[in-house]
Write a protein that holds these residues in place. Structure first.
Motif, PDB file in Angstrom:
ATOM      1  N   LYS A  59       0.343  -1.425   0.118  1.00  0.00           N
ATOM      2  CA  LYS A  59       0.266   0.069   0.483  1.00  0.00           C
ATOM      3  C   LYS A  59       1.460   1.248   0.428  1.00  0.00           C
ATOM      4  CE  LYS A  59      -4.168  -1.877   2.192  1.00  0.00           C
ATOM      5  NZ  LYS A  59      -4.624  -1.793   3.829  1.00  0.00           N
ATOM      6  N   ALA A  60       1.930   0.754   0.749  1.00  0.00           N
ATOM      7  CA  ALA A  60       2.831   2.709   0.607  1.00  0.00           C
ATOM      8  C   ALA A  60       3.369   2.709  -0.486  1.00  0.00           C
ATOM      9  CB  ALA A  60       3.856   2.388   2.258  1.00  0.00           C
ATOM     10  N   ALA A  61       4.107   1.612  -0.916  1.00  0.00           N
ATOM     11  CA  ALA A  61       4.787   1.862  -2.197  1.00  0.00           C
ATOM     12  C   ALA A  61       3.666   1.887  -3.771  1.00  0.00           C
ATOM     13  CB  ALA A  61       5.167   0.165  -2.723  1.00  0.00           C
ATOM     14  N   THR A  62       2.993   1.522  -3.662  1.00  0.00           N
ATOM     15  CA  THR A  62       1.776   2.266  -4.559  1.00  0.00           C
ATOM     16  C   THR A  62       1.263   3.713  -4.776  1.00  0.00           C
ATOM     17  OG1 THR A  62       0.664  -0.253  -4.534  1.00  0.00           O
ATOM     18  CG2 THR A  62      -0.270   1.532  -5.434  1.00  0.00           C
ATOM     19  N   ALA A  63       0.896   4.043  -2.833  1.00  0.00           N
ATOM     20  CA  ALA A  63       0.811   5.374  -3.055  1.00  0.00           C
ATOM     21  C   ALA A  63       2.263   6.181  -3.596  1.00  0.00           C
ATOM     22  CB  ALA A  63       0.073   5.887  -1.210  1.00  0.00           C
ATOM     23  N   ALA A  64       2.527   6.117  -2.994  1.00  0.00           N
ATOM     24  CA  ALA A  64       4.104   6.818  -3.567  1.00  0.00           C
ATOM     25  C   ALA A  64       4.532   6.272  -4.670  1.00  0.00           C
ATOM     26  CB  ALA A  64       5.731   6.505  -2.613  1.00  0.00           C
ATOM     27  N   ALA A  65       4.482   5.194  -5.452  1.00  0.00           N
ATOM     28  CA  ALA A  65       4.697   5.008  -6.829  1.00  0.00           C
ATOM     29  C   ALA A  65       3.795   5.835  -7.835  1.00  0.00           C
ATOM     30  CB  ALA A  65       4.675   3.737  -7.381  1.00  0.00           C
ATOM     31  N   PHE A  66       2.154   5.824  -7.527  1.00  0.00           N
ATOM     32  CA  PHE A  66       0.935   6.385  -8.181  1.00  0.00           C
ATOM     33  C   PHE A  66       0.984   8.157  -7.651  1.00  0.00           C
ATOM     34  CE2 PHE A  66       1.143   2.743  -9.180  1.00  0.00           C
ATOM     35  CZ  PHE A  66       0.962   2.366 -11.085  1.00  0.00           C
ATOM     36  N   ASN A  67       1.819   8.613  -6.547  1.00  0.00           N
ATOM     37  CA  ASN A  67       1.356   9.815  -5.683  1.00  0.00           C
ATOM     38  C   ASN A  67      -0.615  10.118  -5.564  1.00  0.00           C
ATOM     39  OD1 ASN A  67       1.632  12.709  -5.352  1.00  0.00           O
ATOM     40  ND2 ASN A  67       1.779  13.453  -7.103  1.00  0.00           N
ATOM     41  N   ARG A  68      -0.688   9.198  -5.219  1.00  0.00           N
ATOM     42  CA  ARG A  68      -2.318   9.285  -4.753  1.00  0.00           C
ATOM     43  C   ARG A  68      -2.979   8.019  -3.896  1.00  0.00           C
ATOM     44  NH1 ARG A  68      -5.197   7.533 -10.678  1.00  0.00           N
ATOM     45  NH2 ARG A  68      -2.906   8.677 -11.584  1.00  0.00           N
ATOM     46  N   ARG A  94       3.649  -5.492  -7.500  1.00  0.00           N
ATOM     47  CA  ARG A  94       2.478  -5.527  -7.975  1.00  0.00           C
ATOM     48  C   ARG A  94       1.782  -4.212  -7.337  1.00  0.00           C
ATOM     49  NH1 ARG A  94      -0.935 -10.553  -7.890  1.00  0.00           N
ATOM     50  NH2 ARG A  94      -2.862  -9.430  -6.231  1.00  0.00           N
ATOM     51  N   PRO A  95       1.350  -4.002  -7.282  1.00  0.00           N
ATOM     52  CA  PRO A  95       0.204  -2.181  -6.884  1.00  0.00           C
ATOM     53  C   PRO A  95      -0.715  -2.476  -6.867  1.00  0.00           C
ATOM     54  CG  PRO A  95       0.947  -1.264  -9.443  1.00  0.00           C
ATOM     55  CD  PRO A  95       0.974  -3.094  -9.292  1.00  0.00           C
ATOM     56  N   THR A  96      -1.091  -2.107  -5.706  1.00  0.00           N
ATOM     57  CA  THR A  96      -3.238  -2.817  -5.243  1.00  0.00           C
ATOM     58  C   THR A  96      -3.729  -1.366  -4.643  1.00  0.00           C
ATOM     59  OG1 THR A  96      -3.744  -3.363  -2.952  1.00  0.00           O
ATOM     60  CG2 THR A  96      -1.699  -2.478  -2.531  1.00  0.00           C
ATOM     61  N   THR A  97      -5.162  -2.033  -5.189  1.00  0.00           N
ATOM     62  CA  THR A  97      -6.291  -0.718  -4.266  1.00  0.00           C
ATOM     63  C   THR A  97      -6.708  -0.651  -3.706  1.00  0.00           C
ATOM     64  OG1 THR A  97      -7.435  -2.362  -5.563  1.00  0.00           O
ATOM     65  CG2 THR A  97      -6.302  -0.668  -7.273  1.00  0.00           C
ATOM     66  N   LEU A  98      -5.594  -1.572  -2.375  1.00  0.00           N
ATOM     67  CA  LEU A  98      -6.926  -1.463  -1.168  1.00  0.00           C
ATOM     68  C   LEU A  98      -6.354  -0.067  -0.516  1.00  0.00           C
ATOM     69  CD1 LEU A  98      -4.911  -5.492  -0.497  1.00  0.00           C
ATOM     70  CD2 LEU A  98      -7.360  -5.212  -0.682  1.00  0.00           C
ATOM     71  N   GLY A  99      -7.335   0.195   0.410  1.00  0.00           N
ATOM     72  CA  GLY A  99      -7.425   1.299   1.085  1.00  0.00           C
ATOM     73  C   GLY A  99      -6.007   0.998   2.571  1.00  0.00           C
ATOM     74  N   GLY A 100      -5.386   2.354   2.012  1.00  0.00           N
ATOM     75  CA  GLY A 100      -5.037   2.238   3.260  1.00  0.00           C
ATOM     76  C   GLY A 100      -3.782   3.182   3.507  1.00  0.00           C
ATOM     77  N   GLY A 101      -3.304   3.215   1.818  1.00  0.00           N
ATOM     78  CA  GLY A 101      -2.170   3.464   1.375  1.00  0.00           C
ATOM     79  C   GLY A 101      -2.001   5.114   0.553  1.00  0.00           C
ATOM     80  N   LEU A 102      -1.128   5.723   1.164  1.00  0.00           N
ATOM     81  CA  LEU A 102      -1.164   7.634   0.951  1.00  0.00           C
ATOM     82  C   LEU A 102       0.343   8.307   0.630  1.00  0.00           C
ATOM     83  CD1 LEU A 102      -3.638   8.370   4.284  1.00  0.00           C
ATOM     84  CD2 LEU A 102      -4.260   8.522   1.992  1.00  0.00           C
ATOM     85  N   PRO A 103       0.068   8.748   0.258  1.00  0.00           N
ATOM     86  CA  PRO A 103       2.131   9.530  -0.288  1.00  0.00           C
ATOM     87  C   PRO A 103       2.042  10.494   1.112  1.00  0.00           C
ATOM     88  CG  PRO A 103      -0.565  10.503  -1.739  1.00  0.00           C
ATOM     89  CD  PRO A 103      -1.360   9.297  -1.049  1.00  0.00           C
ATOM     90  N   TRP A 104       3.630  10.571   1.237  1.00  0.00           N
ATOM     91  CA  TRP A 104       4.259  10.978   2.235  1.00  0.00           C
ATOM     92  C   TRP A 104       4.617  12.546   0.950  1.00  0.00           C
ATOM     93  CZ3 TRP A 104       8.720   8.435   4.574  1.00  0.00           C
ATOM     94  CH2 TRP A 104       9.206  10.054   5.627  1.00  0.00           C
ATOM     95  N   LEU A 105       4.328  13.668   1.123  1.00  0.00           N
ATOM     96  CA  LEU A 105       4.291  14.591   1.195  1.00  0.00           C
ATOM     97  C   LEU A 105       5.407  15.578   2.037  1.00  0.00           C
ATOM     98  CD1 LEU A 105       0.788  15.893  -0.938  1.00  0.00           C
ATOM     99  CD2 LEU A 105       2.829  14.834  -1.857  1.00  0.00           C
TER     100      LEU A 105
END
Length: 137
Positions: A59-68, A94-105
């Motif tokens: 979740k963390a890596a997905t949010a970082a990679a996609f900026n959302r 493999r990116p995930t669509t599960l909720g709980g990942g947020l980008p760190w700005l």
């Protein structure tokens, strides 16, 4: 939280997420990653299932990679699933669509991601928001 190394800040943010989880009565795993998706810290609370640490990382890596937020990729998955498949090949996870990942700005730029797993998507997101608040505060 403006002082300390990235590792110290990430650890303090993970602790904030775990504390928030306990206040709402759930046990979770928390992961913070850098922009490349490399782990800074992964913590699994007592009572959180073992597999939740790996999900939190994704979740963390997905949010970082996609900026959302990771949950916002559901629309992409439904409309154009090949995008996530190809992205996964490029990202080497493999990116995930599960909720709980947020980008760190930081100063308006994505510097990493926060992922939480172990509760409902809404609760996971709430805990990830607590981690981000600790990073900003």
């Amino acid at each position: 939280m403006t002082q300390g190394t990235g590792q110290e800040r990430a650890t303090a943010a993970a602790v904030a997420a775990l504390q928030h989880a306990r206040t709402i009565g759930v046990r979770v795993s928390v992961a913070l990653v850098d922009l490349a998706g490399h782990e800074l810290v992964v913590v699994r609370d007592d009572g959180a299932p073992g597999f939740t640490a790996g999900i939190a990382r994704r979740k963390a890596a997905t949010a970082a990679a996609f900026n959302r937020p990771s949950a916002e990729l559901r629309d992409v998955q439904e409309r154009r699933p090949e995008v996530l498949e190809v992205a996964g090949e490029q990202l080497r996870f493999r990116p995930t669509t599960l909720g709980g990942g947020l980008p760190w700005l930081l100063d308006g730029q994505v510097v990493g991601g926060v992922g939480v797993s172990g509760a409902t998507p809404e609760q996971d997101t709430e805990c990830a928001e607590a981690a981000l608040a600790a990073l900003a505060g």
